[in-house]
Design an enzyme around this catalytic site. Structure first.
Site, PDB file in Angstrom:
ATOM      1  CD  GLU A 221      -4.834  -1.701  10.176  1.00 51.70           C
ATOM      2  OE1 GLU A 221      -4.175  -2.616  10.710  1.00 51.70           O
ATOM      3  OE2 GLU A 221      -5.808  -1.163  10.725  1.00 51.70           O
TER       4      GLU A 221
ATOM      5  N   GLY B  55     -10.215  -7.524  12.693  1.00 54.29           N
ATOM      6  CA  GLY B  55      -9.847  -7.120  14.053  1.00 54.29           C
ATOM      7  C   GLY B  55     -10.527  -5.803  14.371  1.00 54.29           C
TER       8      GLY B  55
ATOM      9  N   GLY C  61     -12.221  -6.492   7.123  1.00 50.11           N
ATOM     10  CA  GLY C  61     -11.809  -6.222   8.493  1.00 50.11           C
ATOM     11  C   GLY C  61     -11.963  -7.463   9.343  1.00 50.11           C
TER      12      GLY C  61
END
Length: 188
Positions: free
Chosen positions: A89, A15, A13
């Site tokens: 996403e 962000g 990860g």
């Protein structure tokens, strides 16, 4: 320090996953990904903006280095986590799934599942520069909230883990100047 390769399933990860993963994990470890850098390079038409007033979200572009968090996933949760992340996403399909080598701060290395920017996609913004990026971020809002909150939370999480991303700090400063949070010429 001797490194050892881990064989578990990991997610990287860089962000919002750092501060809002949305999935169960066994451990979270500060990590560095070589060969990619974090950039506000993807137009957001859903989570942090709209088609009429797009925001910007982070993507991984080739080159450089990116700090973030590695999340170790329990074996019985891998499929559910991948399904969740694909839905989250790939909503605009401006990302591509990738498995990349990740160096964990504790010396382990692992292959990590992540999402990289797709420069051929219509929502790929590329490098817009500090002023244009700040302009988009300060005015955009989507179903997940204000675009500037996404920037603020990302910077806070990086600071909490001792990471310094000069580009994000400069972008946050520009947004703060534009919103009147700080004055031009003052320190952060």
């Amino acid at each position: 320090m001797m490194t050892r390769h881990c064989t578990d399933f990991w997610v990287f990860g860089y962000g919002s996953l750092m501060w809002n993963p949305g999935f169960a994990f066994e451990e979270a470890v500060p990590a560095v990904l070589d060969g990619y850098y974090r950039s506000f390079c993807i137009y957001s038409h859903h989570y942090r903006g709209t088609p009429a007033r797009p925001g910007l979200v982070l993507g991984l572009n080739e080159g450089g280095q990116c700090s973030g968090l590695g999340f170790r996933i329990a074996p019985d949760q891998v499929s559910a986590v991948q399904d969740y992340l694909r839905e989250r996403e790939l909503i605009g399909y401006a990302y591509r799934e990738a498995t990349l080598p990740l160096a964990l701060r504790d010396g382990r290395t692992c292959d990590a599942y992540t999402f990289v920017a797709d420069p051929t996609h219509g929502q790929y913004a590329g490098e817009l520069g500090l002023e244009r990026s700040a302009e988009l971020i300060m005015d955009a809002v989507g179903c997940a909230g204000l675009n500037r909150d996404y920037l603020i939370q990302t910077v806070r999480r990086l600071e909490a883990h001792g990471f310094h991303d000069p580009h994000l700090f400069a972008l946050l400063r520009e947004v703060e100047i534009r919103t009147g949070t700080i004055e031009a010429g003052s320190g952060i």
